[in-house]
Design a protein around this motif. Structure first.
Motif, mmCIF file in Angstrom:
data_model
loop_
_atom_site.group_PDB
_atom_site.id
_atom_site.type_symbol
_atom_site.label_atom_id
_atom_site.label_comp_id
_atom_site.label_asym_id
_atom_site.label_seq_id
_atom_site.Cartn_x
_atom_site.Cartn_y
_atom_site.Cartn_z
ATOM 1 N N LYS A 20 36.990 -1.015 34.706
ATOM 2 C CA LYS A 20 37.133 -1.646 33.384
ATOM 3 C C LYS A 20 36.662 -0.675 32.303
ATOM 4 C CE LYS A 20 34.162 -4.708 31.651
ATOM 5 N NZ LYS A 20 33.935 -4.422 30.255
ATOM 6 N N ASN A 21 35.550 -0.011 32.549
ATOM 7 C CA ASN A 21 35.025 0.944 31.562
ATOM 8 C C ASN A 21 35.983 2.109 31.369
ATOM 9 O OD1 ASN A 21 32.729 -0.529 31.111
ATOM 10 N ND2 ASN A 21 31.529 0.544 32.655
ATOM 11 N N GLU B 37 18.800 -3.137 45.281
ATOM 12 C CA GLU B 37 17.870 -3.108 44.147
ATOM 13 C C GLU B 37 18.086 -1.844 43.325
ATOM 14 O OE1 GLU B 37 13.122 -3.852 43.307
ATOM 15 O OE2 GLU B 37 13.818 -3.314 45.276
ATOM 16 N N ASP B 38 18.272 -0.724 44.007
ATOM 17 C CA ASP B 38 18.539 0.536 43.292
ATOM 18 C C ASP B 38 19.829 0.413 42.486
ATOM 19 O OD1 ASP B 38 17.292 2.908 45.806
ATOM 20 O OD2 ASP B 38 16.308 1.794 44.181
ATOM 21 N N ASP C 36 21.205 -2.394 41.371
ATOM 22 C CA ASP C 36 21.026 -3.335 40.269
ATOM 23 C C ASP C 36 20.249 -2.711 39.125
ATOM 24 O OD1 ASP C 36 20.602 -6.319 42.354
ATOM 25 O OD2 ASP C 36 22.385 -5.270 41.612
ATOM 26 N N LEU C 37 19.323 -1.824 39.451
ATOM 27 C CA LEU C 37 18.518 -1.189 38.408
ATOM 28 C C LEU C 37 19.089 0.154 37.967
ATOM 29 C CD1 LEU C 37 14.926 -2.078 39.634
ATOM 30 C CD2 LEU C 37 16.211 -3.091 37.777
ATOM 31 N N THR C 38 20.335 0.418 38.336
ATOM 32 C CA THR C 38 21.036 1.597 37.822
ATOM 33 C C THR C 38 21.872 1.146 36.637
ATOM 34 O OG1 THR C 38 21.114 2.698 39.960
ATOM 35 C CG2 THR C 38 22.735 3.374 38.343
ATOM 36 N N ILE C 39 21.537 1.661 35.458
ATOM 37 C CA ILE C 39 22.214 1.217 34.240
ATOM 38 C C ILE C 39 23.415 2.119 33.996
ATOM 39 C CG2 ILE C 39 21.850 0.688 31.820
ATOM 40 C CD1 ILE C 39 20.039 -0.865 33.789
ATOM 41 N N ASP D 182 28.646 -1.172 25.456
ATOM 42 C CA ASP D 182 29.328 -2.053 26.415
ATOM 43 C C ASP D 182 28.516 -2.264 27.693
ATOM 44 O OD1 ASP D 182 32.424 -2.212 28.304
ATOM 45 O OD2 ASP D 182 31.340 -3.778 27.235
ATOM 46 N N ASN E 149 20.470 -5.394 30.646
ATOM 47 C CA ASN E 149 20.409 -4.038 31.211
ATOM 48 C C ASN E 149 19.803 -3.056 30.214
ATOM 49 O OD1 ASN E 149 21.420 -4.737 33.660
ATOM 50 N ND2 ASN E 149 23.499 -3.996 33.298
ATOM 51 N N ILE F 197 16.168 -3.515 30.238
ATOM 52 C CA ILE F 197 15.580 -2.885 31.429
ATOM 53 C C ILE F 197 15.395 -1.397 31.178
ATOM 54 C CG2 ILE F 197 16.098 -2.200 33.812
ATOM 55 C CD1 ILE F 197 17.415 -4.943 34.184
ATOM 56 N N LEU F 198 16.397 -0.799 30.554
ATOM 57 C CA LEU F 198 16.345 0.644 30.262
ATOM 58 C C LEU F 198 15.241 0.944 29.248
ATOM 59 C CD1 LEU F 198 17.933 3.203 30.988
ATOM 60 C CD2 LEU F 198 19.346 2.812 28.982
ATOM 61 N N LYS G 149 12.144 0.158 33.203
ATOM 62 C CA LYS G 149 12.227 -0.501 34.514
ATOM 63 C C LYS G 149 13.421 0.001 35.322
ATOM 64 C CE LYS G 149 8.949 -3.746 34.061
ATOM 65 N NZ LYS G 149 8.165 -3.056 33.051
ATOM 66 N N ALA G 150 14.300 0.758 34.680
ATOM 67 C CA ALA G 150 15.512 1.207 35.378
ATOM 68 C C ALA G 150 15.161 2.274 36.410
ATOM 69 C CB ALA G 150 16.522 1.750 34.374
ATOM 70 N N ARG G 151 15.930 2.281 37.499
ATOM 71 C CA ARG G 151 15.732 3.284 38.556
ATOM 72 C C ARG G 151 16.597 4.510 38.302
ATOM 73 N NH1 ARG G 151 14.356 0.663 43.662
ATOM 74 N NH2 ARG G 151 12.581 -0.648 43.079
ATOM 75 N N ALA G 152 17.747 4.286 37.692
ATOM 76 C CA ALA G 152 18.683 5.389 37.467
ATOM 77 C C ALA G 152 19.594 5.016 36.313
ATOM 78 C CB ALA G 152 19.518 5.662 38.724
ATOM 79 N N ILE G 153 20.208 6.021 35.746
ATOM 80 C CA ILE G 153 21.172 5.786 34.681
ATOM 81 C C ILE G 153 22.398 6.639 34.966
ATOM 82 C CG2 ILE G 153 20.068 7.533 33.211
ATOM 83 C CD1 ILE G 153 20.983 5.814 30.799
ATOM 84 N N ARG G 154 23.560 6.027 34.775
ATOM 85 C CA ARG G 154 24.801 6.772 35.019
ATOM 86 C C ARG G 154 25.066 7.707 33.847
ATOM 87 N NH1 ARG G 154 26.529 1.548 36.934
ATOM 88 N NH2 ARG G 154 26.639 1.631 39.168
ATOM 89 N N THR H 60 26.935 5.979 31.079
ATOM 90 C CA THR H 60 26.106 5.139 30.209
ATOM 91 C C THR H 60 25.310 6.018 29.234
ATOM 92 O OG1 THR H 60 25.878 3.577 32.036
ATOM 93 C CG2 THR H 60 24.369 3.316 30.178
#
Lengths: 253, 72
Positions: free
Chosen positions: A31-32, A247-248, A250-253, B26, B31, B34-35, B39-44, B47
């Motif tokens: 979608k992105n 969990e990883d 879900d917490l990956t933005i 978007d 989320n 969280i960032l 609290k985030a573990r990773a970021i793409r 993003t």
């Protein structure tokens, strides 16, 4: 996963084309890409679909949960009947049921009072109470009853863990640490049943001094439940790792 | 030692609210929160790219490496 409806697509120097695109399922990444890469695409996300809800195994999980619930009820009823099973000879009970079936099929005739299929409730209650009173009078009956109670208790715990796991599957979020713990408990209960079966086999070999107990279903339960416990432990480790990955993710933005 | 996300600093500089930024980038407000709260573990990268484009800044303006013992 998203349910996306493309509202309109407009190419440069052309009027917008809209209104005739069906809803399609796209991953969030797709979608992105669609919105970021293409110019003039208008999307409407009609529904965010959890990734598990479109997978058919959820229907199987619903059926299985119903069956597990029924088994749990039967298990709890079985607890009440354990002393009766121990005190009354299983062979006599089986023969009595077989005779009634043969009478129904017309193969064997029985007197009217023996052919009666319905059993008064008060008679059943009296037999159950008598069973609970009598079972403690002989050591062999006590040990047999304790063995069945232990196995029944472990089975009830295993069924309860299965029920909880199926609940999470139906919610659409099966990869949780809680499920890993459930499977670990189920593994220990399987080993409990295997250990009880082994203890019973040892006791029978010691008392009877023959190899006949080796040819019973009880002997088969030892390796079967040992392997089942190991399988549950492996699944527990896998679900634990999956929960960590989830969990990883879900917490990956 | 960890990577600290200084998103609120850049948002204050650009005078943009959380909801506006979430809409521009978007991603959901949850989320983004969280960032922002580390609290985030990773970021793409996609993003990060979208955030830098929305805030008109560099990744280094948002991400900061804090060695052990210097965490506040």
């Amino acid at each position: 996963m998203c349910k996306v409806k493309i509202l309109s697509i407009q190419k440069p120097s052309e009027p917008a084309s809209d209104g005739f695109y069906d809803e399609i399922n796209l991953s969030k990444n797709d979608k992105n890409i669609l919105t970021n890469s293409l110019v003039g695409v208008s999307l409407n996300v009609t529904k965010e679909v959890p990734y598990m809800t479109r997978i058919p195994p959820q229907r199987l999980a619903k059926t299985l949960r119903f069956m597990v619930s029924a088994l749990m009820v039967c298990n709890m009823v079985g607890f009440l009947l354990i002393p009766v099973i121990v005190v009354l000879s299983p062979e006599e009970l089986l023969q009595s049921v077989l005779d009634k079936l043969l009478h129904l099929l017309g193969v064997k005739s029985l007197p009217a009072e023996q052919a009666e299929l319905s059993v008064p409730l008060w008679w059943t209650m009296a037999v159950v109470i008598a069973g609970w009173q009598e079972v403690w009078t002989k050591t062999a009956w006590v040990l047999h009853a304790l063995f069945l109670f232990a196995c029944g208790g472990c089975t009830l715990v295993i069924l309860r863990q299965a029920y909880d796991i199926l609940d999470t599957i139906l919610e659409g979020n099966p990869f949780q640490v809680v499920n890993a713990k459930c499977m670990k408990r189920a593994a220990f209960c399987c080993w409990g049943i295997s250990a009880a079966a082994l203890a019973r086999l040892m006791a029978e070999l010691y008392c009877l001094r023959t190899i006949a107990p080796l040819c019973t279903y009880n002997t088969l339960f030892i390796p079967v439940f040992l392997m089942a416990g190991l399988l549950f432990l492996v699944m527990s480790t896998l679900f634990g790792q999956a929960a960590q990955l989830q969990e990883d993710q879900d917490l990956t933005i | 030692m960890k990577i600290v996300v200084n998103l609120d600093v850049m948002m204050a500089k650009r005078k943009i609210s959380l909801s506006e930024l979430a809409q521009k980038v978007d991603i959901t407000m949850a989320n983004l929160s969280i960032l922002k709260n580390n609290k985030a573990r990773a970021i793409r990268f996609s993003t990060l790219e979208a955030i830098c484009a929305a805030l008109n800044c560099q990744p280094g303006d948002i991400l900061e490496f804090v060695p052990d013992g210097e965490e506040t």
